[in-house]
Design an enzyme around this catalytic site. Structure first.
Site, PDB file in Angstrom:
ATOM      1  N   PRO A 136       1.003  -1.196  -0.109  1.00  0.00           N
ATOM      2  CA  PRO A 136      -0.054  -0.084  -0.146  1.00  0.00           C
ATOM      3  C   PRO A 136       0.956   1.275  -0.125  1.00  0.00           C
ATOM      4  O   PRO A 136       1.854   1.386   0.904  1.00  0.00           O
ATOM      5  CB  PRO A 136      -0.867  -0.275   1.454  1.00  0.00           C
ATOM      6  CG  PRO A 136      -0.003  -1.011   2.268  1.00  0.00           C
ATOM      7  CD  PRO A 136       0.921  -1.782   1.202  1.00  0.00           C
ATOM      8  N   MET A 137       0.416   1.968  -0.975  1.00  0.00           N
ATOM      9  CA  MET A 137       1.501   3.394  -1.092  1.00  0.00           C
ATOM     10  C   MET A 137       0.475   4.545  -1.545  1.00  0.00           C
ATOM     11  O   MET A 137      -0.379   4.319  -2.327  1.00  0.00           O
ATOM     12  CB  MET A 137       2.572   3.267  -2.119  1.00  0.00           C
ATOM     13  CG  MET A 137       3.454   2.205  -1.686  1.00  0.00           C
ATOM     14  SD  MET A 137       4.653   1.721  -3.117  1.00  0.00           S
ATOM     15  CE  MET A 137       3.758   0.775  -4.207  1.00  0.00           C
ATOM     16  N   ALA A 138       0.487   5.724  -0.720  1.00  0.00           N
ATOM     17  CA  ALA A 138      -0.309   6.816  -0.901  1.00  0.00           C
ATOM     18  C   ALA A 138      -0.377   7.657  -2.052  1.00  0.00           C
ATOM     19  O   ALA A 138       0.986   7.480  -2.758  1.00  0.00           O
ATOM     20  CB  ALA A 138      -0.053   7.663   0.402  1.00  0.00           C
TER      21      ALA A 138
ATOM     22  N   SER B 132      -4.215   2.078  -0.579  1.00  0.00           N
ATOM     23  CA  SER B 132      -3.949   2.723   0.446  1.00  0.00           C
ATOM     24  C   SER B 132      -5.343   3.562   1.192  1.00  0.00           C
ATOM     25  O   SER B 132      -5.985   4.075   0.139  1.00  0.00           O
ATOM     26  CB  SER B 132      -2.991   3.871   0.502  1.00  0.00           C
ATOM     27  OG  SER B 132      -2.860   4.684   1.469  1.00  0.00           O
TER      28      SER B 132
ATOM     29  N   TYR C 175      -5.513   2.965   7.598  1.00  0.00           N
ATOM     30  CA  TYR C 175      -4.894   3.641   8.714  1.00  0.00           C
ATOM     31  C   TYR C 175      -6.014   3.837   9.862  1.00  0.00           C
ATOM     32  O   TYR C 175      -6.968   4.178   9.473  1.00  0.00           O
ATOM     33  CB  TYR C 175      -4.411   5.063   8.111  1.00  0.00           C
ATOM     34  CG  TYR C 175      -2.987   4.960   7.571  1.00  0.00           C
ATOM     35  CD1 TYR C 175      -1.919   4.321   8.113  1.00  0.00           C
ATOM     36  CD2 TYR C 175      -2.945   5.352   6.278  1.00  0.00           C
ATOM     37  CE1 TYR C 175      -0.696   4.391   7.516  1.00  0.00           C
ATOM     38  CE2 TYR C 175      -1.529   5.183   5.578  1.00  0.00           C
ATOM     39  CZ  TYR C 175      -0.661   4.676   6.154  1.00  0.00           C
ATOM     40  OH  TYR C 175       0.882   4.761   5.657  1.00  0.00           O
TER      41      TYR C 175
ATOM     42  N   LYS D 130       0.127  -4.926   9.516  1.00  0.00           N
ATOM     43  CA  LYS D 130       1.514  -4.527   8.892  1.00  0.00           C
ATOM     44  C   LYS D 130       2.308  -3.336   9.815  1.00  0.00           C
ATOM     45  O   LYS D 130       1.670  -2.306  10.361  1.00  0.00           O
ATOM     46  CB  LYS D 130       1.123  -3.633   7.587  1.00  0.00           C
ATOM     47  CG  LYS D 130       2.539  -3.291   6.941  1.00  0.00           C
ATOM     48  CD  LYS D 130       1.981  -2.832   5.484  1.00  0.00           C
ATOM     49  CE  LYS D 130       3.293  -2.065   4.615  1.00  0.00           C
ATOM     50  NZ  LYS D 130       3.653  -0.744   5.365  1.00  0.00           N
TER      51      LYS D 130
ATOM     52  N   SER E  88       7.822  -5.334   9.002  1.00  0.00           N
ATOM     53  CA  SER E  88       7.812  -3.955   8.123  1.00  0.00           C
ATOM     54  C   SER E  88       8.521  -2.813   8.930  1.00  0.00           C
ATOM     55  O   SER E  88       7.847  -2.542  10.198  1.00  0.00           O
ATOM     56  CB  SER E  88       6.618  -3.670   7.438  1.00  0.00           C
ATOM     57  OG  SER E  88       6.671  -2.128   7.040  1.00  0.00           O
TER      58      SER E  88
ATOM     59  N   HIS F  90       8.274   0.151   7.657  1.00  0.00           N
ATOM     60  CA  HIS F  90       7.625   1.180   6.787  1.00  0.00           C
ATOM     61  C   HIS F  90       8.604   1.791   5.814  1.00  0.00           C
ATOM     62  O   HIS F  90       8.776   2.938   5.419  1.00  0.00           O
ATOM     63  CB  HIS F  90       7.103   2.091   7.598  1.00  0.00           C
ATOM     64  CG  HIS F  90       5.729   2.983   7.200  1.00  0.00           C
ATOM     65  ND1 HIS F  90       4.633   2.512   7.602  1.00  0.00           N
ATOM     66  CD2 HIS F  90       5.572   3.893   6.271  1.00  0.00           C
ATOM     67  CE1 HIS F  90       3.676   3.286   6.875  1.00  0.00           C
ATOM     68  NE2 HIS F  90       4.255   3.976   5.990  1.00  0.00           N
TER      69      HIS F  90
ATOM     70  N   GLY G 178       7.154  -2.255  -2.842  1.00  0.00           N
ATOM     71  CA  GLY G 178       6.884  -0.954  -2.818  1.00  0.00           C
ATOM     72  C   GLY G 178       7.409   0.006  -3.995  1.00  0.00           C
ATOM     73  O   GLY G 178       7.065  -0.061  -5.017  1.00  0.00           O
TER      74      GLY G 178
END
Length: 373
Positions: free
Chosen positions: A91-93, A120, A142, A245, A267, A269, A323
């Protein structure tokens, strides 16, 4: 042949990328400097960011000889079902920062490659549109200060057909990402947090010298005091596989397994949160040993190719999240670029499996490793 500048491989003009790192130079050439820093940077002195790559490079895998393996399958079981690779898109914003098609392009590339795509909470495309694009889609959650909004996001993701939920637990506050602060980084008007109600991301667009607007925004909307009780609430409301995560301590992995999660994602992050955190791969074996067969274990942070996937499997992971390389590929070529990157990853993994004497990813989990070469 690739040229080398400062130790980093870069493709010659017109040459197709030969490895995932080659996409980095292509992306940097087309992205605004502040967007490149937002994607490429870590927190603090970027110690954890550098540690991820260094630790992976120290993992040596002992190949098995005379195994009679002529071809290898890359198929694997991940939470929610089988995948063509033991890989999911992390997941990446705000992916429309990288390309106008953003999440839709990367999700389509993942679907074509047969791997899950994690959308995300801070996606720049609504989860419903991403899920409708086809393929296996996971929803990354989130934890927000507004519990009703958390419940609404979860209901929307499930209603859209998301096959799993990934709750990220390592962002009570955003790590101090100094590149963004120095750049006064803010989102451009065309990039929004599309899953949040209108106006909830206004702070992310207000540029201030010396301040990251993204950090200001997340500080306003993220809940800093998420607890195990919150995870229990989420588990009760989530009928699909639930992944946690951001786990690094094996004790937390055990508590997550006790809470009934389907997988933990080891992770740091991508080196973007606690800069004193260890490299993700360095604690992977401890987590695998601690949870046993109670839940799956995935590795995130620093993965840059098929050999890294093999390393993770040999250390006991069921798969990895990939990612930054896919953001580079998205920036360089949209959906076609991301598809090319995933095809290259598949070819690298297939070669690595054959070279190690493994007919499939499951067999690779039986390989032995040495740390330090």
């Amino acid at each position: 042949m690739a040229e080398r500048t400062g130790g980093t491989p870069t493709p010659t003009a017109g040459a197709a990328p030969a490895c995932l790192d080659d996409f980095a130079a292509l992306a940097r050439a087309v992205l605004p400097a502040d967007v490149w820093d937002y994607v490429d940077g870590g927190s603090g002195a970027e110690t954890a960011l550098a540690a991820n790559r260094a630790a992976l490079d120290r993992v040596a895998v002992l190949p098995r000889m005379l195994a009679g393996v002529e071809e290898a399958s890359t198929e694997a079981v991940l939470p929610g079902g089988r995948a063509a690779l033991p890989v999911a898109v992390a997941p990446m914003a705000y992916q429309r920062l990288l390309h106008p098609d953003g999440e839709l392009a990367l999700a389509a590339a993942a679907a074509a490659a047969g791997v899950p795509y994690a959308v995300s909470t801070l996606s720049s495309t609504p989860v419903e549109e991403v899920a409708a694009a086809g393929g296996t889609v996971w929803f990354q959650l989130y934890w927000l200060r507004d519990r009703a909004l958390v419940a609404d996001l979860l209901d929307r993701a499930l209603g859209a057909g998301c096959a799993a939920v990934v709750v990220t637990v390592d962002v009570p506050v955003l790590g101090r990402r100094l590149r963004d602060a120095r750049n006064g980084f803010a989102l451009p008007p065309h990039v929004t947090a599309a899953n949040l109600p209108g106006g909830r991301d206004d702070l992310a667009h207000r540029g201030t010298p010396g301040v990251s607007a993204v950090a200001v925004h997340t500080g306003a909307v993220f809940a800093p005091a998420v607890s195990w009780a919150d995870l229990a609430w989420l588990r009760e409301r989530t009928p699909v596989p639930l992944l946690v995560k951001g786990i690094l301590d094996a004790r937390d992995a055990v508590r997550a397994a006790d809470a009934g999660v389907d997988a933990v994602v080891v992770s740091n992050h991508g080196g973007r949160q606690l800069d004193a955190a260890p490299a993700s791969v360095s604690v992977l074996p401890e987590v695998v040993d601690a949870v046993g067969e109670r839940c799956a274990v995935l590795l995130d942070s620093g993965v840059r190719g098929g050999v890294d996937v093999l390393r993770a499997l040999a250390l006991g992971a069921s798969g990895v999240l990939l990612g930054r390389p896919l953001l580079w590929a998205l920036a360089a070529g949209g959906r076609a670029g991301a598809q090319a990157a995933l095809a290259l990853l598949a070819a690298e993994l297939r070669d690595a499996l054959i070279l190690s004497g493994c007919p499939d990813p499951a067999a690779a989990r039986g390989l032995r490793t040495r740390i330090g070469g």
